[in-house]
Design an enzyme around this catalytic site. Sequence first.
Site, short mmCIF file in Angstrom:
data_model
loop_
_atom_site.label_atom_id
_atom_site.label_comp_id
_atom_site.label_asym_id
_atom_site.label_seq_id
_atom_site.Cartn_x
_atom_site.Cartn_y
_atom_site.Cartn_z
N SER A 369 60.68 30.08 45.50
CA SER A 369 60.57 31.44 46.04
C SER A 369 60.14 31.31 47.49
O SER A 369 59.03 30.82 47.77
CB SER A 369 59.56 32.26 45.24
OG SER A 369 59.35 33.51 45.86
N ARG A 370 60.98 31.75 48.41
CA ARG A 370 60.67 31.57 49.83
C ARG A 370 59.65 32.58 50.34
O ARG A 370 59.18 32.47 51.45
CB ARG A 370 61.96 31.64 50.65
CG ARG A 370 62.94 30.54 50.29
CD ARG A 370 64.12 30.44 51.25
NE ARG A 370 65.02 29.40 50.81
CZ ARG A 370 66.14 29.60 50.11
NH1 ARG A 370 66.46 30.83 49.79
NH2 ARG A 370 66.90 28.61 49.76
#
Length: 515
Positions: A369-370
């Site tokens: 998850s950026r």
Amino acid sequence: MIDDHSTIPVIGAAFDNINRAWTADPDIFIRETGKVISVGEGIARVEGLPNVVTDELVKFANGSLGLAYNLDPDEVGVILLGEENLIEAGDEVFRTERVLGVPVGDALLGRVVDALGRPLDEKGTLRAVSYYPVERPAPPIMNRVSVSVPLQTGIVTIDALLPIGRGQRELILGDRQTGKTAIAVDSIVNQKDTDVICIYCAIGKQRAEINRLVSDLQKQEAMEHTIVMSASSSIPVGLQYTAPYAATSMGEYFMEQGRDVLIIYDDLTWHARAYRELALLLRRPPGREAYPGDIFYIHARLLERCTRLREEYGGGSMTALPIIETQAQDMSAFIPTNLISITDGQIYLSPTLFRKDVLPAIDVGKSVSRVGGAAQLPAYRMVTDELRLDYAQFEELEAFSRFSSRLDEDTRRQIERGKRIREILKQDQFDTMPVIQQVALLVAVTQGVFDDMELPEVKKAARKIRMNIAARLDEVADKITRGEPLNSIDRRNMEESVKTLLEDLSQNSEQEEGV
């Protein structure tokens, strides 16, 4: 592209009166007409209509609609939005001077609609607040704000290790039958006690599968806050192509009202195939894997509409969970790499884990998850770093242990701890967890509370802890819900409460065995 919602006509009944350029004589009106040259496979070729524009609706003599897409010098390529067997060569077709629009508003909640917003659930007609164009420009960058508010899915692996924020775009990918839709449905179910509006857009699926999903949502009491858009494999391919854009327009209405939206695109692999079919039939130049050159753009312009707005522009958000299917675990294929580059992270489902009955089959090593901790409740941060490290080491050591029978005591201890972490991360469908239950179990497993327990007993103990922990830690639960960080005292109280619960359960089990 028209962005004035008041100009969008009502799809259906009002089409009998649209597009009349009235002259001085009220009995005479002027319209630009053309003629169908050929029709088949979801498209029609039309001659005439010299002033038609791209994405304009055209109407055939029998009342069917089409979307002007190819504007060649001698003919117009039209994507059909109705059944092609009702149209014949030589039929009249005329302009509407309108773009395709869909109904929006609260009346759609709890309904099943098609890609034109027409109801499919036999609950009566829809009373729409307004009509939005299917194609709308994405909000400008200056109208957006960074993602910082978490969207809880109720799935421990995602909420703890791969947090999703409101306004984020998180891709879900994996091979067939690995649980991609199950994660999306659980995310919808977990929003039933929140203020999040959910939209599920089914593209290219069988009708029986869509009906089963609607039935599941009704059983879980999650249909009241959900819109289901059905673009099954049995409808014209043009409607399959326009469905995700129509669903996004429905979500944008709520986002601009300051509300939060979760939208599921299931799945964009079929959407890409539908567009490839249309493009080849319209004789557009093919590129890699026969996809047209703008295949990246059709998904980029779709997902860019999902964001979080500033307060002065409504303050709402739209979170996207697009789903795509991989072939033989190939994440580097054309469509997966396109979507990975567009989105803010991906959740990869491994068929190997699925076969081992590790559900949800999320491969933490290949998922990311950026947005990360910026959109995660502070309570998770006291356990996630340690959890991520322990679990990563366990996966490496477990793979290494297959080649060696001699392991030192520390390695064996790490492997046993990792097995218990994996057992805690296992979760049945529709068994979503509140935050207090997730944090309590993660604190317990990272502190070694389950280390001396036999592996088959871990799941039973976790179930008992979930049932009783909220009552023992109501103040801590309120603190977590308010988004306040937990200190060392809160963590120690949580750990002691879990140990006390396990001791009570152990004593009760011994008494039952004695009886």
